[in-house]
Write an enzyme that holds these catalytic residues in place. Structure first.
Site, PDB file in Angstrom:
ATOM      1  N   GLU A  79       0.807  -1.219   0.000  1.00 23.38           N
ATOM      2  CA  GLU A  79       0.000   0.000   0.000  1.00 23.38           C
ATOM      3  C   GLU A  79       0.844   1.275   0.000  1.00 23.38           C
ATOM      4  O   GLU A  79       0.728   2.131   0.871  1.00 23.38           O
ATOM      5  CB  GLU A  79      -0.972  -0.028   1.192  1.00 23.38           C
ATOM      6  CG  GLU A  79      -2.007  -1.123   1.038  1.00 23.38           C
ATOM      7  CD  GLU A  79      -2.959  -1.218   2.208  1.00 23.38           C
ATOM      8  OE1 GLU A  79      -4.165  -1.395   1.971  1.00 23.38           O
ATOM      9  OE2 GLU A  79      -2.504  -1.133   3.361  1.00 23.38           O
TER      10      GLU A  79
ATOM     11  N   GLU B  25      -4.743  -9.689  -0.103  1.00 27.16           N
ATOM     12  CA  GLU B  25      -5.561  -9.575   1.093  1.00 27.16           C
ATOM     13  C   GLU B  25      -7.018  -9.775   0.695  1.00 27.16           C
ATOM     14  O   GLU B  25      -7.481  -9.187  -0.286  1.00 27.16           O
ATOM     15  CB  GLU B  25      -5.392  -8.211   1.774  1.00 27.16           C
ATOM     16  CG  GLU B  25      -4.019  -7.977   2.381  1.00 27.16           C
ATOM     17  CD  GLU B  25      -3.888  -6.604   3.046  1.00 27.16           C
ATOM     18  OE1 GLU B  25      -4.929  -6.034   3.433  1.00 27.16           O
ATOM     19  OE2 GLU B  25      -2.748  -6.114   3.165  1.00 27.16           O
TER      20      GLU B  25
END
Length: 743
Positions: A453, A520
């Site tokens: 991220e 994820e």
């Protein structure tokens, strides 16, 4: 050279005088040491250190590092351990915001000045007798987030990157007798902008510290590759070495032992250069996989003029991980990641975890049909990879990088890190290199990840190119290309997070050129993980879909005491820290104490590798293992009446990987008034590394249609809505078990 505090603020300064990163191989002075796993070249400095806490750099004690400054009356602190878990500062949990958000208005590269805790550590030690007259180094395996080092008042070096080793040469600063080692640890540095992970924010020396010496001829680094092509009936072990010290009259004897400890072959090589390449042919190697983690043992004995200088012990797994026809494959077979994300975390000690705690996690993961782990979002303790090699887990090894807050808090392209900013590129490459060099010899590591991220840009693309240039035996991962597609080749696979199953399916249909994973998904917070099968069903429908990694393994909660001395598990905000993301750290499929949550049943079922379809007449069994025949399991078929087993049969089924078999259902219900259920259960025939015999690896059930007997009752009951008024009503009927012999 003197320490300059400005280095802590400078993104282009991330190390001073630090030794080059290298492999984590073990070396010993003799065969006896190797057998006992006790190297005389190493000496632990773990234990009690002297400590002073300051809330910022201005409040630190100047010149504490000087030889004649007496720190022996300071407080004690345990190393390894976090400052915040030992009575100083306090733990803070935040997700994507930076911990100084709302406190100090700083921009990337700047650091907090008012509240930036500094821990000053001192260790008094004498050089062990076994290490005298040898070159002496010190290795800090994990310090969060930046630190400076002195010995006997002399500045030794500076390092950032919390999760990879930092090694320094100590010999020039040593004295006879007692030596004073001083360390200053900064909670926030410019590097903290690269460490905005969703976890508890700590600081301190939280991994092992050790002294180590090297012999006069020493293999300081090795890279062991296994080179194979299908049908994998022969292989080469290629070993890249970096030799330090005397090489004239240097010989290396190699010995390879198979997984049973039987000698396979011996070779002898004369070393004539500092960076030799050795090649060892091996016939019919047993292959390494998560299903069969076969490990060979490579023993390298270094001799100089006939004298043994060191013996290196290195485990080797023969496996080929590759992109084949657009799919990720291991040993020629399309791989499916039944994965989980795992933070390195203990409820008792934060990220300062023990070997026993790491092993406990590995066992739970293996027992519940998970075959892969993503090290979210930083390199783990070296012992973790050793266990993944031994127990069989595929690992996505992730660089210590996350800049989430720069592109969700500021919404300003000029603020986003690292993007294309040249002042951050070397820092990122250094972090990638430190992870790569340490972990490159672990067969469990199949993918390098550039981080988590951190949006996109050239800097991260250059990280991916670094991995490809250094290692042709693994692939490269980065999820951020889903947000910023300027550099799509940053990742070898399409990786996304939390994409709904129908959108995953649509994406694969429209973009079949790369394999797809969810790094994820199935966010395991609260009463979650329902409908997980919608994702695992995609595995059978689309070859390009190659699995995912659940967020996440364990609740991040801290075991603590309240003001009445009662024990409880604390989540974000419970320490009065602000900002905080409160209980958002409770996302585990196991609780903080490692007890299984009810969600684990769903996970284990969806990740099982045996499909069973049961009808009134037949049972069809499909083997989805890559390399395991079902004859390794005991298959038990049983019939239950109203939940009680009344008959069963055991059998051994010969079903090869990817094959199916249909057998007759041996049972029929005896009547139509009771609930009859056929269950098929697959259990291990023998003990395994991770379980005793009889461990359930898969199961399925089928309930026959039935019509329960209805009985009348005159019992009066109170209805909840009318309870306050005392109204009662008659129950027209109840449904239950009428066969008392079963009940």
């Amino acid at each position: 050279m003197k320490f300059d505090y400005q280095w802590v603020k400078d993104p282009e300064c991330f190390e001073i005088n630090r030794e080059k990163a290298h492999s984590d191989h073990s070396y010993y002075a003799s065969s006896q040491e190797m057998l006992m796993d006790e190297s005389s070249f190493k000496h632990s400095l773990n234990g009690v250190w002297k400590f002073h806490y300051a809330k910022n750099y201005k409040e630190t004690i100047r010149d504490f590092e000087q030889k004649d400054y007496d720190c022996k009356d300071w407080d004690n602190i345990k190393v390894p351990g976090h400052i915040q878990m030992q009575g100083y500062d306090k733990p803070m949990y935040v997700n994507q915001m930076y911990p100084w958000s709302g406190r100090e208005g700083i921009k990337p590269g700047e650091i907090p000045e008012h509240f930036n805790p500094v821990g000053s550590y001192v260790k008094y030690f004498s050089v062990p007798e076994k290490m005298k007259d040898q070159k002496l180094y010190i290795c800090f395996h994990g310090v969060e987030t930046a630190f400076a080092l002195w010995l006997n008042g002399e500045f030794v070096g500076y390092s950032e990157d919390s999760f990879t080793p930092s090694t320094f040469f100590l010999s020039p600063y040593l004295e006879e007798g007692e030596n004073k080692l001083a360390v200053q640890v900064f909670k926030y540095s410019s590097g903290s902008w690269l460490e905005d992970q969703d976890f508890w924010r700590f600081s301190g020396i939280f991994r092992d510290v050790e002294l180590y010496s090297i012999p006069s001829t020493h293999i300081k680094d090795l890279f062991v590759k296994t080179v194979m092509e299908e049908p994998f009936d022969e292989a080469n072990i290629e070993i890249e070495l970096k030799v330090k010290g005397k090489i004239e009259h240097c010989v290396i004897q190699s010995e390879l032992l198979d997984p049973d400890g039987t000698e396979v072959l011996k070779h002898e090589f004369k070393i004539t250069e500092k960076n030799p390449l050795l090649s060892i042919p091996v016939e019919s190697p047993l292959l390494w996989s998560a299903e069969y983690p076969h490990l060979y043992t490579l023993i390298l004995t270094v001799l100089h003029k006939g004298e043994v200088k060191e013996i290196i012990y290195q485990r080797v797994g023969f496996r080929k991980f590759e992109m084949k026809d657009g799919l990720m494959c291991t040993n020629g077979e399309r791989i499916v990641f039944n994965g989980v994300n795992r933070h390195e975390f203990s409820a008792k000690s934060g990220r300062a975890i023990t070997k026993e705690e790491i092993l406990e996690d590995i066992l739970i993961i293996k027992q519940n049909n998970m075959n892969a782990v993503r090290t979210s979002h930083y390199p783990n303790n070296s012992y973790f990879y050793k266990l993944c090699d031994e127990y069989g887990l595929y690992v996505i090894d992730e660089t210590n990088l996350e800049t989430h807050g720069t592109w969700t808090d500021f919404y300003d392209k000029d603020i986003i890190l690292p993007d294309d900013k040249p002042e951050w590129e070397a820092n990122l490459i250094d972090r990638a290199n430190s992870m790569f060099q340490r972990d490159k010899n672990h067969p469990s590591v199949v993918i390098w990840s550039c981080g988590n991220e951190s949006y996109g840009g050239k800097d991260i693309f250059m990280m991916s190119e670094f991995f490809r240039e250094r290692d042709d035996t693994r692939l490269v991962h980065y999820e951020g290309i889903a947000w910023d597609r300027r550099y799509p080749n940053t990742s070898d696979m399409e990786s996304q997070m939390y994409t709904p199953a129908d959108e995953v399916e649509k994406f694969i249909q429209e973009h079949p050129e790369k394999p797809f994973i969810l790094c994820e998904y199935a966010h395991a917070m609260g009463n979650s993980n329902g409908a997980m099968h919608k994702y695992t069903d995609l595995v059978k429908k689309y070859p390009q879909y190659q699995g995912g990694f659940i967020w996440d393994f364990a609740d991040q909660a801290i075991y603590t005491l309240d003001r009445y001395n009662n024990e409880f598990y604390a989540y974000g905000g419970d320490f009065g820290e602000r900002p905080s993301d409160y209980d958002f750290c409770g996302n585990g499929i196991v609780f903080a104490d490692r007890q299984l949550t009810p969600k684990m049943q769903e996970v284990k079922y969806n990740y099982q590798s045996i499909d069973t379809t049961i009808t009134d007449e037949n049972i069809t069994i499909t083997n989805h293992y890559l390399f395991t025949n079902l004859d390794e399991f005991v298959t038990t078929i049983m019939i239950l009446r109203n939940g009680v087993e009344i008959e069963s049969e055991e059998m051994i089924l010969n079903v090869m990987p990817h094959d199916s078999i249909t057998i007759k259902n041996p049972f029929t219900p005896l009547d139509e008034q009771n609930e009859y259920c056929v269950q098929v259960v697959y259990t291990t025939m023998e003990d395994t590394l991770y379980s005793d015999s009889g461990h359930i690896v898969a199961q399925e059930e089928y309930i026959y249609p039935y019509q329960p007997v209805q009985t009348l009752s005159n019992k009066k009951i109170r209805i909840a809505d009318d309870f306050a008024n005392g109204v009662t009503r008659s129950t027209p009927k109840t449904v239950g078990i009428t066969d008392k012999s079963v009940a």
